[in-house]
Scaffold this motif. Structure first.
Motif, PDB file in Angstrom:
ATOM      1  N   GLN A  89       0.822  -1.210   0.000  1.00 41.49           N
ATOM      2  CA  GLN A  89       0.000   0.000   0.000  1.00 41.49           C
ATOM      3  C   GLN A  89       0.859   1.263   0.000  1.00 41.49           C
ATOM      4  O   GLN A  89       0.524   2.263  -0.634  1.00 41.49           O
ATOM      5  N   ALA A  90       1.989   1.231   0.700  1.00 43.15           N
ATOM      6  CA  ALA A  90       2.863   2.404   0.778  1.00 43.15           C
ATOM      7  C   ALA A  90       3.821   2.510  -0.404  1.00 43.15           C
ATOM      8  O   ALA A  90       4.548   3.502  -0.512  1.00 43.15           O
ATOM      9  N   LEU A  91       3.819   1.505  -1.268  1.00 41.86           N
ATOM     10  CA  LEU A  91       4.638   1.561  -2.479  1.00 41.86           C
ATOM     11  C   LEU A  91       3.911   2.439  -3.488  1.00 41.86           C
ATOM     12  O   LEU A  91       2.868   2.059  -4.029  1.00 41.86           O
ATOM     13  N   ARG A  92       4.437   3.622  -3.737  1.00 31.24           N
ATOM     14  CA  ARG A  92       3.745   4.575  -4.593  1.00 31.24           C
ATOM     15  C   ARG A  92       3.585   4.031  -6.009  1.00 31.24           C
ATOM     16  O   ARG A  92       4.545   3.470  -6.564  1.00 31.24           O
ATOM     17  N   PRO A  93       2.393   4.161  -6.594  1.00 40.43           N
ATOM     18  CA  PRO A  93       2.158   3.628  -7.935  1.00 40.43           C
ATOM     19  C   PRO A  93       3.158   4.119  -8.972  1.00 40.43           C
ATOM     20  O   PRO A  93       3.586   3.346  -9.834  1.00 40.43           O
ATOM     21  N   ALA A  94       3.551   5.385  -8.906  1.00 38.30           N
ATOM     22  CA  ALA A  94       4.503   5.913  -9.882  1.00 38.30           C
ATOM     23  C   ALA A  94       5.871   5.267  -9.743  1.00 38.30           C
ATOM     24  O   ALA A  94       6.588   5.077 -10.733  1.00 38.30           O
ATOM     25  N   VAL A  95       6.262   4.909  -8.518  1.00 40.63           N
ATOM     26  CA  VAL A  95       7.551   4.235  -8.296  1.00 40.63           C
ATOM     27  C   VAL A  95       7.476   2.801  -8.808  1.00 40.63           C
ATOM     28  O   VAL A  95       8.398   2.312  -9.470  1.00 40.63           O
ATOM     29  N   LEU A  96       6.371   2.106  -8.502  1.00 40.81           N
ATOM     30  CA  LEU A  96       6.201   0.747  -9.014  1.00 40.81           C
ATOM     31  C   LEU A  96       6.187   0.743 -10.529  1.00 40.81           C
ATOM     32  O   LEU A  96       6.761  -0.154 -11.167  1.00 40.81           O
ATOM     33  N   GLU A  97       5.547   1.733 -11.127  1.00 44.50           N
ATOM     34  CA  GLU A  97       5.495   1.830 -12.578  1.00 44.50           C
ATOM     35  C   GLU A  97       6.897   1.926 -13.166  1.00 44.50           C
ATOM     36  O   GLU A  97       7.235   1.220 -14.120  1.00 44.50           O
TER      37      GLU A  97
END
Length: 281
Positions: A89-97
């Motif tokens: 949940q704390a893994l920001r979507p933009a970073v995962l992308e």
């Protein structure tokens, strides 16, 4: 200037936090003296201002979407993020992308050899948060989540300066390939190959490795209010470092994400072709 009690506590913790080396076997010792209570440790000039410890500085940088990324790939990454569940949940979507695009592009180029394993550290988050994730892309699971320390040259609670320069004591952003393990001064350690020229390509020469350290664990955090510092290594908690080092294995993809990251591996078109052809393998 009058600080609140909360801000004062953060500042005191920053002054008391220790430093440590990241040497490999055979490296000449350049150990930094232990922290002396009440004495500020040497940091980069842009981290010396008291404003660096203010709560506002802990807000992560807003990241723009990866250019040229297809809607289908973006949806796949969003679905992956949802499937990873509460642990991500704390893994920001933009970073995962960014991590996923880089992983797929590197797989297409043959630069990483361990399929389905992706490690990503959001070094734009403060060291008080668990900001490292090891993902199993095939099973869509978070294998590990942990604290990770940044280099003492990069800042206090939040890393604000990054460098590839030898002896900078800074964290270097970019994509890495995990390499072999060895028994170093910190015990089991795993070497890292920096894959972004100019940003992290000196990783081997700087002895930037995955290793465990007392200053990267929850007990140190409880005592000091933040993690301590490495000399550029992504240092891991003593309770988890062996499991994480073994989980990523050799030839896997690791992203150290942060403000100002630029990488030729963020190629949305190539990543989309790789995903269509091979999935997350």
């Amino acid at each position: 200037m009058r600080y609140t009690q909360e801000i004062r506590a953060v500042l005191v913790a920053a002054l008391l936090a220790g430093t440590a080396g990241c040497q490999s076997v055979g490296e000449k010792s350049q150990a930094t003296a232990a922290a002396v209570p009440g004495q500020r440790q040497p940091l980069a000039p842009d981290t010396l201002s008291p404003a660096a410890a203010l709560p506002d500085s802990l807000r992560p940088t807003v990241l723009a979407p990866v250019p040229g990324l297809s809607d289908s790939l973006r949806r796949e990454v969003a679905a992956l993020h949802q499937a990873l569940g509460p642990a991500a949940q704390a893994l920001r979507p933009a970073v995962l992308e960014r991590a996923c695009v880089g992983y797929l592009t590197l797989r297409h180029a043959g630069r990483i050899r361990r399929p389905g394993v992706l490690a990503v550290a959001d070094m734009d988050l403060p060291s008080t948060e668990k900001r490292l994730w090891v993902l199993n892309l095939k099973d869509r699971k978070v294998v590990h989540r942990s604290y990770v320390a940044h280099g003492r040259g990069s800042g206090w609670v939040r890393a604000r300066r990054f460098s590839n320069r030898i002896k900078s004591a800074c964290t270097a952003l970019g994509f890495y390939r995990t390499a072999d393990t060895y028994a170093g001064k910190h015990g089991l350690s795993r070497r890292l190959h920096g894959l972004d020229r100019g940003q992290n390509s000196n990783a081997l020469d700087r002895y930037v490795v995955l290793h465990g350290a007392d200053y990267a664990g929850p007990e140190y955090l409880r005592q000091h209010g933040q993690l301590g510092y490495s000399r550029g290594c992504p240092a891991l908690p003593p309770e988890q470092y062996r499991a994480i080092i073994n989980a990523v294995g050799e030839g896997a993809c690791l992203l150290l994400s942060g403000p100002g990251l630029e990488s030729k591996w963020l190629d949305g078109a190539v990543a989309a072709r790789q995903l269509a052809a091979r999935g997350w393998q």
